[in-house]
Write an enzyme that holds these catalytic residues in place. Structure first.
Site, PDB file in Angstrom:
ATOM      1  N   HIS A 134       0.837  -1.199   0.000  1.00 38.09           N
ATOM      2  CA  HIS A 134       0.000   0.000   0.000  1.00 38.09           C
ATOM      3  C   HIS A 134       0.875   1.252   0.000  1.00 38.09           C
ATOM      4  O   HIS A 134       2.081   1.190   0.200  1.00 38.09           O
ATOM      5  CB  HIS A 134      -0.922   0.028   1.227  1.00 38.09           C
ATOM      6  CG  HIS A 134      -2.100  -0.884   1.116  1.00 38.09           C
ATOM      7  ND1 HIS A 134      -2.024  -2.218   1.435  1.00 38.09           N
ATOM      8  CD2 HIS A 134      -3.379  -0.661   0.695  1.00 38.09           C
ATOM      9  CE1 HIS A 134      -3.208  -2.778   1.230  1.00 38.09           C
ATOM     10  NE2 HIS A 134      -4.038  -1.858   0.780  1.00 38.09           N
TER      11      HIS A 134
ATOM     12  N   LYS B  28      -0.432   4.906   4.561  1.00 39.15           N
ATOM     13  CA  LYS B  28      -1.325   3.998   5.282  1.00 39.15           C
ATOM     14  C   LYS B  28      -0.804   3.768   6.693  1.00 39.15           C
ATOM     15  O   LYS B  28       0.378   3.476   6.892  1.00 39.15           O
ATOM     16  CB  LYS B  28      -1.464   2.672   4.537  1.00 39.15           C
ATOM     17  CG  LYS B  28      -2.484   1.722   5.167  1.00 39.15           C
ATOM     18  CD  LYS B  28      -2.778   0.535   4.264  1.00 39.15           C
ATOM     19  CE  LYS B  28      -3.721  -0.461   4.927  1.00 39.15           C
ATOM     20  NZ  LYS B  28      -5.029   0.129   5.279  1.00 39.15           N
TER      21      LYS B  28
END
EC number: 1.17.1.8
Length: 267
Positions: free
Chosen positions: A155, A159
């Protein structure tokens, strides 16, 4: 017409959900809120998400929108989402929650609160990922103990939680299909002289960098062969459209805690 409010409306997911609500038949944007002190508070929502004026201002608390909406869509943080669910359940309002990083006790409280109102909680609301959940369970059952299971997720650098909620759900699905308890067999990092891999391990590894929307690889590694199943999200629209679909569905349901498998008719 379903009237919806968006939590964290100035965030990446919140703003996109709000934009797509305005483009979707059968649902209208009726409110949006941010945490107290956020620079978006008291601004016209269209100044935050773009488009024509909405006649609505960003508020600083969920209580300021609950009287005028049917459902709240929440992609914020686990603790914030749980507090929002407490307040929504007290007012009889449905919720769709896509936040991740819930501790077990938080999920247990959410399940109790969902006894008062219908609520969808899912770590990933894209159709593709929810099909992936089913496929991984089926493959794990078919291959059984002779294949090792490893999950790799990637990600964007912003995040906050790791591993992703989707990776954890994939691991839980695989563990369940194999009759294992993830809390006992999950391995989240490997370093140093750790010895041979045990047969029951399910590895979950995390990558963070750049602007990766989301990528999950499930590897079933056997002797002389392996299977890799990959899902790559190229846009947050998959998650946002799934959340809107869930909102349109959940307002017609009795109180209870639901997942995207219910929304998609897979369960």
């Amino acid at each position: 017409m379903v009237r919806a409010a968006v939590a964290g409306i100035a965030g990446r997911m919140g703003s996109r959900i709000a934009q797509l609500i305005r483009e979707t038949d059968g649902i209208e944007l009726a409110g949006g809120f941010e945490h107290s002190g956020h620079q978006a508070v008291n601004r016209e929502i269209s100044e935050i998400i773009g488009g024509s004026p909405t006649g609505l201002k960003v508020t600083s608390h969920i209580a300021q929108v609950l009287d005028t909406v049917d459902v709240v869509l929440d992609f914020t943080l686990a603790a914030a989402s749980l507090e929002h669910l407490r307040q929504a359940s007290a007012r009889g309002k449905a919720m769709v929650i896509g936040s991740t990083g819930f501790a077990r006790e938080q999920l247990e409280e959410a399940e109790k609160l969902a006894g008062r109102v219908p609520c969808v909680i899912s770590p990933n609301m894209s159709m593709g990922v929810n099909v992936l959940f089913k496929v991984v369970g089926d493959v794990a059952r078919l291959l059984g103990e002779s294949f090792d299971v490893e999950i790799i997720e990637a990600h964007h650098r912003l995040k906050k939680d790791a591993p992703s909620g989707t990776a954890l759900k994939l691991a839980q699905v695989a563990a369940g299909a194999l009759g294992r308890n993830l809390e006992e067999v999950g391995v989240y990092a490997r370093r140093g002289l750790i010895g041979e891999r045990t047969g029951n391990e399910i590895g979950i590894q995390t990558i963070r960098g750049g602007d990766i929307v989301g990528e999950h690889t499930v590897m079933f590694a056997g002797s002389g062969e392996r299977i890799e199943i990959v899902h790559r999200a190229q846009s947050r629209d998959n998650f946002a459209r799934g959340a809107i679909r869930a909102a349109l569905w959940v307002v017609r349901q009795p109180p209870g805690l639901y997942g995207m498998d219910h929304v998609l008719g897979m369960k």
